[in-house]
Design an enzyme around this catalytic site. Structure first.
Site, PDB file in Angstrom:
ATOM      1  CD  GLU A  46      53.352  30.888  46.028  1.00  0.00           C
ATOM      2  OE1 GLU A  46      52.999  30.777  44.830  1.00  0.00           O
ATOM      3  OE2 GLU A  46      54.426  30.436  46.443  1.00  0.00           O
ATOM      4  CB  CYS A  69      59.681  31.493  43.627  1.00  0.00           C
ATOM      5  SG  CYS A  69      58.595  32.846  43.197  1.00  0.00           S
TER       6      CYS A  69
END
Length: 136
Positions: A46, A69
């Site tokens: 990401e 995360c």
């Protein structure tokens, strides 16, 4: 999501012991950024993709194979970075079974107003990622 899955394959074997996550960012039905998990301590999928677009660009959709995360380890929280950037929507393949995540990344996103959909190509992604996922 299939494009994100192909990005994830680029991560192996360099990303290990982290899972080979893939990500694409889409605007107006066109992929404008791509990312995959780099070596430990380096950007996650990401973050790699977000670094390719202007910070002011938030009218995009992110497709990522594994839940972003929620915690700061060797790298900052991807979920918090997505939330900070006020991205409009995130499509997630599967939830991360790691005990530090397990849906916490999704909660961060939803609490910040990001539209989240989980389960895109889940069976295929789970098959690809299962050997690399940690539960502890």
């Amino acid at each position: 999501m299939r494009e994100a899955m192909m990005e994830g394959k680029k991560a192996l074997p360099t990303c290990l012991p982290n899972p080979p996550v893939g990500c694409v960012i889409v605007k107006n039905n066109h992929i404008i950024a791509r990312g995959f998990t780099n070596s430990p301590g380096q950007p996650h999928a990401e973050a790699m993709a977000l670094n390719q677009i202007p910070v002011s660009e938030n009218e995009v959709s992110i497709f990522v194979t594994l839940e972003p995360c929620s915690f700061f380890g060797r790298t900052p929280s991807c979920a918090k970075e997505i939330a900070k950037r006020k991205i409009k929507e995130v499509y997630v393949g599967i939830l991360d079974p790691h005990k530090k995540n397990q849906g916490k990344g999704i909660i961060i996103l939803e609490n910040s107003g990001v539209k989240v959909k989980v389960g895109i190509l889940a069976k295929e992604i789970k098959k690809d990622l299962s050997p690399y996922l940690l539960t502890e």
